[in-house]
Each structure stands twice: as C-alpha cells, then as structure tokens.
Design an enzyme around this catalytic site. Structure first.
Site, PDB file in Angstrom:
ATOM      1  N   GLU A  17       6.613   9.991  74.126  1.00  0.00           N
ATOM      2  CA  GLU A  17       7.289   9.534  73.051  1.00  0.00           C
ATOM      3  C   GLU A  17       8.781  10.009  73.188  1.00  0.00           C
ATOM      4  OE1 GLU A  17       5.942  11.044  69.126  1.00  0.00           O
ATOM      5  OE2 GLU A  17       7.570  10.870  68.485  1.00  0.00           O
ATOM      6  N   GLU A  36      16.486  10.005  65.093  1.00  0.00           N
ATOM      7  CA  GLU A  36      15.941  10.309  63.646  1.00  0.00           C
ATOM      8  C   GLU A  36      17.152  11.073  62.758  1.00  0.00           C
ATOM      9  OE1 GLU A  36      11.476  11.767  63.948  1.00  0.00           O
ATOM     10  OE2 GLU A  36      12.496  12.414  65.927  1.00  0.00           O
TER      11      GLU A  36
END
Length: 541
Positions: free
Chosen positions: A341, A346
């Site tokens: 990932e 974010e």
C-alpha cells in the site's frame, strides 16, 4: 490509507506474520508507533536539521541541545538511565551507509568526566549481517573524529571479526553497552565520508502520460465509469473497519464531475445500506487502470472539518478485499499488507493542515514507521499537487514538485518491497475512525480534484502526437524558446529534471522565456486540445 480492516479479516495471515513481528524490540515499536514518524536522514549528521533525531530504547532519552563550548552549534544529547544494560539509540537513514565506498565512520564525542567509556556503532537493516565496531574514550570534553573502522568489524552477537561490506539503512549507538550505567553524553558530526546530498532526489524521471482524468465537464455529471469503479460494499458486515462512520455510495450526491473538477462529497445524513445505518455518506473510487512503476500527480484541495479523512493512495491489484474492483475481476490472491500500500496523501491523522504519506508492507503496517508528514497552509481552500514517484529502487513522495520523503529499504524482498507488481489508485473521504470524532456541526464537505495523471516512460498507452507535428527552437537556448505546432495547444507545463513544476500556462503557447532559469535540462509537457500530451526536452545554456 490505513487498511486496518484486513487485520481482522485475515487472521490466518496475521498468525503467519506474528513470529516476525515478535522479533521486533517491543519498546522500540511502541515509541515509533506513538510518534508516527520515520526519522530518515542522510550522512553527515550534524544535528542542524530537524530530521537529525535518534530514537532511544531501553530507557534512554535523546534531545538536540547547544554545544557547551559553542552555544551556536547544535549537538545530540544522549542519556542512559542505567536500567537496561543494552539501552541505546538508532536512526534510520534514507541514504544508506555504503561500506563498499568507505569503511570508516567518524564522530565527535563529549563526556563530562574522565572515566573510561565505550562507544559502539552498530549497522543494521542491511544487505549483509549486522556488524559493529567499538571504541573507548577517557578524555573529558570533546574528542573529535573518533574513528570506527568496519574493515575490522565484529558480527553482532558473535566474536567473529569480518571485513564488513554492504549497505545499511540503520545506525545504532550504544554508550557503555552491556553494563547498567547511567550518564549523559554529547555527539556531533557523525560521518561516513560522503558529502551531503538530497535524500529525496528522484532516480527515474517519468515523462510519458499513460493515463489521466482531467474531469472535463461543465454540468454535474457522474464519474467516468470507464475509468473509475465505485467501491460501496463494506467488508465488515456491511460497513468499514477502523471505526469509520460512513457508507460509500455511487450516488451523484457523493461523487460528481462539474466545471472541470471531481467532487467527492462527505455528507452528514442517516443512511442505510447493506442492513446497516450510519450517520455519514461519502464515495470511494477505484481506478480501472493499474500499473507498475511511474509517477502519479493529483491536484486537489481537501475537505474541512474535524473527523474528515481524505486519502489519495494505491493498493496492490492482487488484494483480496471483498468488493474492490480488481478483486471482482478475479485478481484477488494476496491479503493486505502483503499486497503493498502506498499512501500518497492523507489528512486527518495529524493536526489541521498536516498531511502525511506512508508505506505499508508486511515489515511495517498499520502504525507503520515508514511515514512522514508535511505542514501546509489552508489545505481546504488551496490546491496542491500530491505526487508519488515509484521506481524499481525507491518510492518518493512530493508536494508541489518538491520531494519530502523517500522509502528505499536496503533489502528489497516480499516483506519490505511488494512493489514490483501492479497497483491501482484510490480516492476517498472517510469519516471518523482514526481521524477522530467528527465535528458535531459538520454538514458536508468535499475533496475537490482538478486532475489525476499517471506518467511512465516509453509507453504508447495514449494516442501519440507525432514528433514532426511540433518544433521547439532554438534548443539549446539562453532566453526565448519558440513553439510551433500543427495542433491546438491548451496548456504548457515546464518541469525541472527533479520533477518540480516551474511553469504552468494556459495562454501564450508560441513562446516561453527561460532566461531566469539555471543552466540545465528541463522537461516541457505540451497538452493538445484532443487530450494528447507530448513531452520535449529543453536545454538552457
């Protein structure tokens, strides 16, 4: 995004990894987890940089303080509390120590007494076995350029002496290792003989646009379903893990394209789906394009409000996540985090306007140590270009063309580098969970995306613009460069060789002025009105 839901959904996989995880020093893990930072740095280390921070374990503490003999000089303060005979300090290096280039490390050591002290430098996380060298010192004050010769090193945990080679990403220091002894010591100018360098320098420059969505629409329209898939099935009994409070939908209210922008809208509304009622709705998009290696640029502004959790990220195409696009196409063979990932951006996991990037692999996932943050201003109103440059050797994260964190493990195997297979893109806004409680006054807010672009090299995935249809002259040039084209140009972008955009214009396509630029090679991206893009190299002399 932190896909902690798979920790519960894949118990068998977790059990297979427990033996590996238990090998980590528990205290180190807790410290790193609580900090949520990767202290990556390059040699030499002189403690003048905010990243020159060591992590202590076994009861130690670290701080950057002023040199008692020169208050203008910052130095590292290393303190043992004496409760653990092997308390120490480590730092993870973005550019590894390469013993094939230089086997001698040096540092300056300050002690407040004239007792005999041992200093051990241990190199870990390398291509070869862990090695260490010990020196002693009984001189009070500064001892400069104390030398550690790894051509006569000891294999850690043994008495075997070796001529050490290889590259190492972690440097660990013990003072009086092996005995319970408290004390405070100062260290400065740790060097492996290399010159300072940019730890986030790109090793591959990707220039060919192979996939994009420019979100060209005037009236509100659905997301292009030839490029994107709405992931709506919650894998945790109809909802998502991490304590998230939203349902993802494919409704126009939660995702639409208008006036050249994609809107992913989180809304406060009681909504029932799959038999579960939750207080918020949003959207989660999977790209129907997957790729190995390249650069991703996403220009976006972020939602506002406590508890919002926007993310721009990738997952392995082979992930076994129920309801994910590529799993529905039969590619699901590998659970998270073994699929890999890459969190490009974010927001909501740290302070307001503090965005983060992260890497999740079997070697570190969930509260991963492979992460970094950047403090921006007003991310809810200002657009930024969030990027990742993924090559066979490293993954570098950039904001507005400037690199700020690179993941480059010395040993690349399944546990540390599941990044030699296709990944796909995800765009979503979660609510609550790891982002904390949602503001009680929240009604709705959107992540607004201007474009998503993927670049690789040597690909013909897009219709090409033939070389003979455009002329750039003079080239090389010291000032004005003229552009002549047989097609209509709608935008020009000029980039440094490091991938930083320095020109973005939607007018005056016939000339650009490079007189203020430094001498060197630049990349000019020329966008045609039919969606095509051509890259030309410009040389400034």
């Amino acid at each position: 995004m932190l896909v902690l839901e798979f920790l519960l959904a894949n118990n068998a996989y977790i059990e297979r990894k427990q033996a590996m995880v238990k090998q980590l020093h528990f205290l180190i893990f807790i410290l790193v987890f609580s900090l949520g930072l990767a202290y990556g740095q390059v040699m030499p280390i002189d403690f003048s940089d905010s990243q020159d921070n060591f992590l202590g374990f076994g009861g130690t503490s670290f701080a950057v303080v002023s040199d008692p003999q020169n208050t203008a000089n910052p130095v590292g303060e290393f303190t043992n509390n004496g409760t653990d005979p092997w308390e120490g300090f480590f730092i993870d290096l973005q550019s590894p120590v390469d013993l094939s280039q230089n086997q001698v490390l040096t540092l300056s050591f300050f002690q407040f007494d004239s007792n005999n002290h041992t200093i051990i430098i241990k190199l870990e996380n390398g291509t070869e076995t862990d090695v260490e060298v010990t020196q002693t010192n009984d001189q009070s004050g500064w001892t400069t350029y104390l030398s550690f010769d790894f051509s006569n090193a000891r294999v850690s945990g043994t008495t075997n002496v070796v001529n050490a080679t290889g590259t190492y990403n972690r440097l660990t220091i013990f003072v009086d290792g092996g005995i319970n002894a408290s004390g405070t010591y100062l260290i400065d100018d740790i060097s492996d003989g290399t010159s300072p360098s940019d730890p986030n320098e790109l090793d591959v420059i990707y220039t060919d646009l192979v996939w994009s969505d420019e979100f060209d629409s005037t009236n509100p329209t659905p997301v292009d379903n030839t490029k994107w898939y709405h992931q709506t099935l919650g894998p945790n009994g109809g909802q998502w893990f991490n304590g998230e409070q939203q349902h993802y939908t494919d409704r126009l209210e939660n995702s639409f394209v208008e006036n050249g922008f994609l809107h992913i809208v989180a809304k406060s509304e009681s909504f029932q789906q799959d038999g579960i009622t939750l207080p918020y709705t949003s959207a989660r998009l999977n790209s129907k394009f997957a790729f190995t290696y390249g650069r991703v640029d996403v220009r976006a502004r972020l939602p506002e409000g406590a508890g919002t959790w926007p993310a721009i990220w990738t997952l392995g195409k082979n992930i076994t996540e129920e309801g994910a696009y590529w799993e529905t196409q039969g590619f699901g063979t590998t659970p998270w985090p073994a699929c890999g990932e890459i969190d490009i951006m974010e927001h909501g996991l740290h302070g307001v306007n503090e965005v983060s990037s992260a890497i999740h692999t079997p070697s570190s996932f969930g509260g991963t140590i492979n992460t970094a943050t950047q403090q921006l201003t007003d991310v809810s109103n200002d657009f930024h270009v969030y990027s990742v440059n993924w090559s066979p050797n490293q993954i570098t994260f950039l904001i507005d063309g400037v690199g700020y964190y690179t993941y480059n493990p010395a040993v690349k195997e399944a546990n540390t580098w599941p990044f030699d297979l296709d990944q796909y893109l995800l765009l979503n806004v979660a609510m609550g969970g790891a982002a904390g409680a949602v503001d009680t006054n929240f009604t709705e807010s959107a992540m607004v995306v201007d474009y998503v672009r993927v670049f690789q090299n040597g690909s013909l995935s897009l219709a090409e613009v033939e070389e003979e249809t455009i002329r750039i002259f003079p080239n090389p040039s010291s000032s004005i460069v003229t552009i002549q084209s047989d097609f209509d140009i709608v935008a020009l972008e000029l980039y440094t060789i490091m991938g930083q955009r320095i020109l973005n214009t939607s007018s005056n396509f016939s000339q650009i002025d490079i007189s203020d630029l430094d001498a060197g090679i630049y990349s000019l991206r020329i966008f045609a009105n039919n969606g095509r893009m051509l890259t030309k190299k410009i040389i400034k002399n």
